[in-house]
Write a protein that holds these residues in place. Structure first.
Motif, PDB file in Angstrom:
ATOM      1  N   GLN A 142       0.856  -1.194   0.000  1.00 33.17           N
ATOM      2  CA  GLN A 142       0.000   0.000   0.000  1.00 33.17           C
ATOM      3  C   GLN A 142       0.887   1.236   0.000  1.00 33.17           C
ATOM      4  O   GLN A 142       1.867   1.309   0.746  1.00 33.17           O
ATOM      5  CB  GLN A 142      -0.920  -0.033   1.228  1.00 33.17           C
ATOM      6  CG  GLN A 142      -1.968  -1.133   1.102  1.00 33.17           C
ATOM      7  CD  GLN A 142      -2.541  -1.589   2.425  1.00 33.17           C
ATOM      8  OE1 GLN A 142      -1.879  -1.546   3.451  1.00 33.17           O
ATOM      9  NE2 GLN A 142      -3.784  -2.056   2.400  1.00 33.17           N
ATOM     10  N   LYS A 195       1.208   5.523   0.043  1.00 30.17           N
ATOM     11  CA  LYS A 195       0.510   6.758   0.424  1.00 30.17           C
ATOM     12  C   LYS A 195       0.851   7.946  -0.480  1.00 30.17           C
ATOM     13  O   LYS A 195      -0.030   8.667  -0.913  1.00 30.17           O
ATOM     14  CB  LYS A 195       0.855   7.127   1.866  1.00 30.17           C
ATOM     15  CG  LYS A 195       0.219   6.212   2.906  1.00 30.17           C
ATOM     16  CD  LYS A 195       0.636   6.638   4.297  1.00 30.17           C
ATOM     17  CE  LYS A 195      -0.082   5.829   5.358  1.00 30.17           C
ATOM     18  NZ  LYS A 195       0.389   6.184   6.707  1.00 30.17           N
ATOM     19  N   ASN A 209      -4.598   8.263  -3.359  1.00 30.48           N
ATOM     20  CA  ASN A 209      -5.771   8.249  -2.488  1.00 30.48           C
ATOM     21  C   ASN A 209      -5.369   8.090  -1.024  1.00 30.48           C
ATOM     22  O   ASN A 209      -6.057   7.421  -0.250  1.00 30.48           O
ATOM     23  CB  ASN A 209      -6.760   7.157  -2.898  1.00 30.48           C
ATOM     24  CG  ASN A 209      -8.165   7.432  -2.404  1.00 30.48           C
ATOM     25  OD1 ASN A 209      -8.576   8.585  -2.266  1.00 30.48           O
ATOM     26  ND2 ASN A 209      -8.908   6.375  -2.117  1.00 30.48           N
ATOM     27  N   MET A 245      -5.421   4.704   0.709  1.00 32.84           N
ATOM     28  CA  MET A 245      -6.684   4.008   1.002  1.00 32.84           C
ATOM     29  C   MET A 245      -7.189   3.298  -0.263  1.00 32.84           C
ATOM     30  O   MET A 245      -7.699   3.951  -1.182  1.00 32.84           O
ATOM     31  CB  MET A 245      -7.738   4.995   1.503  1.00 32.84           C
ATOM     32  CG  MET A 245      -7.376   5.652   2.816  1.00 32.84           C
ATOM     33  SD  MET A 245      -8.699   6.714   3.477  1.00 32.84           S
ATOM     34  CE  MET A 245      -8.686   8.051   2.274  1.00 32.84           C
ATOM     35  N   THR A 279      -1.731   1.582   5.677  1.00 34.36           N
ATOM     36  CA  THR A 279      -2.956   2.264   5.246  1.00 34.36           C
ATOM     37  C   THR A 279      -3.754   2.761   6.441  1.00 34.36           C
ATOM     38  O   THR A 279      -3.827   2.081   7.465  1.00 34.36           O
ATOM     39  CB  THR A 279      -3.837   1.316   4.401  1.00 34.36           C
ATOM     40  OG1 THR A 279      -5.009   2.010   3.987  1.00 34.36           O
ATOM     41  CG2 THR A 279      -4.242   0.081   5.189  1.00 34.36           C
ATOM     42  N   GLY A 334      -6.811   2.809   6.259  1.00 32.02           N
ATOM     43  CA  GLY A 334      -8.037   2.058   6.096  1.00 32.02           C
ATOM     44  C   GLY A 334      -8.449   1.980   4.634  1.00 32.02           C
ATOM     45  O   GLY A 334      -7.972   2.740   3.800  1.00 32.02           O
ATOM     46  N   ALA A 335      -9.317   1.035   4.326  1.00 37.56           N
ATOM     47  CA  ALA A 335      -9.863   0.960   2.972  1.00 37.56           C
ATOM     48  C   ALA A 335     -10.700   2.213   2.712  1.00 37.56           C
ATOM     49  O   ALA A 335     -11.295   2.786   3.620  1.00 37.56           O
ATOM     50  CB  ALA A 335     -10.719  -0.293   2.824  1.00 37.56           C
ATOM     51  N   PHE A 336     -10.741   2.647   1.440  1.00 38.76           N
ATOM     52  CA  PHE A 336     -11.475   3.867   1.109  1.00 38.76           C
ATOM     53  C   PHE A 336     -12.963   3.697   1.420  1.00 38.76           C
ATOM     54  O   PHE A 336     -13.604   2.754   0.947  1.00 38.76           O
ATOM     55  CB  PHE A 336     -11.293   4.210  -0.366  1.00 38.76           C
ATOM     56  CG  PHE A 336     -11.922   5.505  -0.764  1.00 38.76           C
ATOM     57  CD1 PHE A 336     -11.582   6.686  -0.114  1.00 38.76           C
ATOM     58  CD2 PHE A 336     -12.865   5.555  -1.775  1.00 38.76           C
ATOM     59  CE1 PHE A 336     -12.175   7.892  -0.470  1.00 38.76           C
ATOM     60  CE2 PHE A 336     -13.462   6.754  -2.145  1.00 38.76           C
ATOM     61  CZ  PHE A 336     -13.110   7.932  -1.482  1.00 38.76           C
ATOM     62  N   GLY A 342      -8.898  -2.562   5.910  1.00 39.91           N
ATOM     63  CA  GLY A 342      -8.018  -2.073   4.856  1.00 39.91           C
ATOM     64  C   GLY A 342      -6.644  -2.699   4.920  1.00 39.91           C
ATOM     65  O   GLY A 342      -6.013  -2.963   3.892  1.00 39.91           O
TER      66      GLY A 342
END
Length: 317
Positions: free
Chosen positions: A114, A116, A127, A130, A159, A161-163, A203
């Motif tokens: 993941q 950032k 994003n 996320m 992350t 969290g998931a979007f 996420g």
């Protein structure tokens, strides 16, 4: 310019004084070696004392440090070669998850991480780390490819969290994460998951099911962030430090609960202060874990993986 967290400022002030002392001595041809040595020792003692007694909230802050290495930084440090692969073959490519085939000291590995982003445009492009459903579906596609060619998998988790956007829910965010949990349980290749920064909620768990789940020393792993926990319980973000303590989300906490398998030490002061050393440590750990897991039969690995996760949260009286 180096970004300083509040608890790092006393150390930075002494370091600034040390540099001023060296400059002054050089310009005036004065021997201050004894004073320099004493001040250097004081700095090291203060650094040791500070980072040996961090609160849970301070570790959360370190995990989010803007200078901290992200997945692409580690990929550059770890890999002799990396060929990024894109898309979920369904909707589109999700830049919040980077994935591809890599070569680490002659060993083929599938890396999924993941990402950032650092500057404003890159953060928006990624994003803020996320992932959308297509990110998790891309990750699963890469895992299945790795399984097909008998290549070990390494995931790098970082992350908030998931979007949670409406469009993500419309495209099946919950289903995408749930499918990954199910499929990762039975992958017949070694799977190593490493929390390198923030490990928040589903996420993180969406690429977090593995034979070995490891955490960097200054990372955190929890069902919810301290700020959101504070908002739910106290209707305000002001109690985030108390929430962090209540959540018990540090690497030491997670290891004590048996929810992760090990902690990877960081350079004193955090991974952001020494990318190279952190990269070498991570490479050594990954290669060692792959070697150990490769000695096990696929069925044995899968059964142990399933047993490990099924035993979490079970209380026997």
């Amino acid at each position: 310019m180096r970004t300083l967290l509040e608890f790092e400022k006393p150390i930075a002030e002494l370091e600034s004084k040390l540099e001023d002392m060296k400059t002054l001595a050089s310009e005036n041809n004065v021997d201050v070696s004894s004073a320099v040595r004493n001040l250097s020792n004081s700095i090291e003692e203060l650094r040791k004392d500070t980072f040996s007694n961090l609160t849970r909230w301070q570790r959360v802050q370190l995990s989010r440090h803007p200078d901290r290495p992200y997945s692409l930084d580690y990929i550059e440090l770890l890999c002799d070669e990396f060929h990024e692969l894109h898309g979920d073959r369904n909707v589109k490519d999700d830049p919040a998850i980077v994935s591809g085939l890599a070569n680490i000291d002659g060993k083929s590995v599938m890396i999924i991480g993941q990402q950032k982003g650092r500057k404003t445009k890159e953060r928006q492009f990624r994003n803020f780390g996320m992932p959308n459903p297509e990110g998790y579906r891309k990750a699963l596609r890469m895992m299945k490819m790795a399984e097909k060619f008998n290549i070990p998998i390494v995931t790098l988790i970082d992350t908030p969290g998931a979007f949670p956007g409406l469009e993500a829910e419309e495209r099946g965010q919950g289903e995408a994460i749930a499918r990954n949990l199910k499929e990762m349980m039975t992958l017949n290749v070694p799977v190593i998951c490493i929390v390198i920064g923030e490990g928040a909620s589903g996420g993180a768990l969406g690429i977090g099911i593995g034979d070995r789940v490891l955490m960097l020393e200054n990372s955190w792993y929890s069902v919810i962030s301290p700020e959101n926990c504070s908002t739910i319980l106290w209707k305000s973000w002001d109690f985030k430090e108390q929430a962090a303590d209540a959540l018990k989300l540090t690497a030491e906490d997670m290891l004590g609960f048996g929810l992760v398998d090990g902690i990877i030490k960081e350079p004193r002061g955090g991974a952001h202060l020494d990318f190279e050393t952190m990269g070498k440590t991570l490479k050594k750990t990954i290669l060692s874990e792959i070697k150990a897991l490769s000695k096990q039969k696929p069925e044995e690995r899968v059964n142990k993986r399933i047993d490990k996760f099924c035993s979490m949260g079970v209380v026997v009286e």
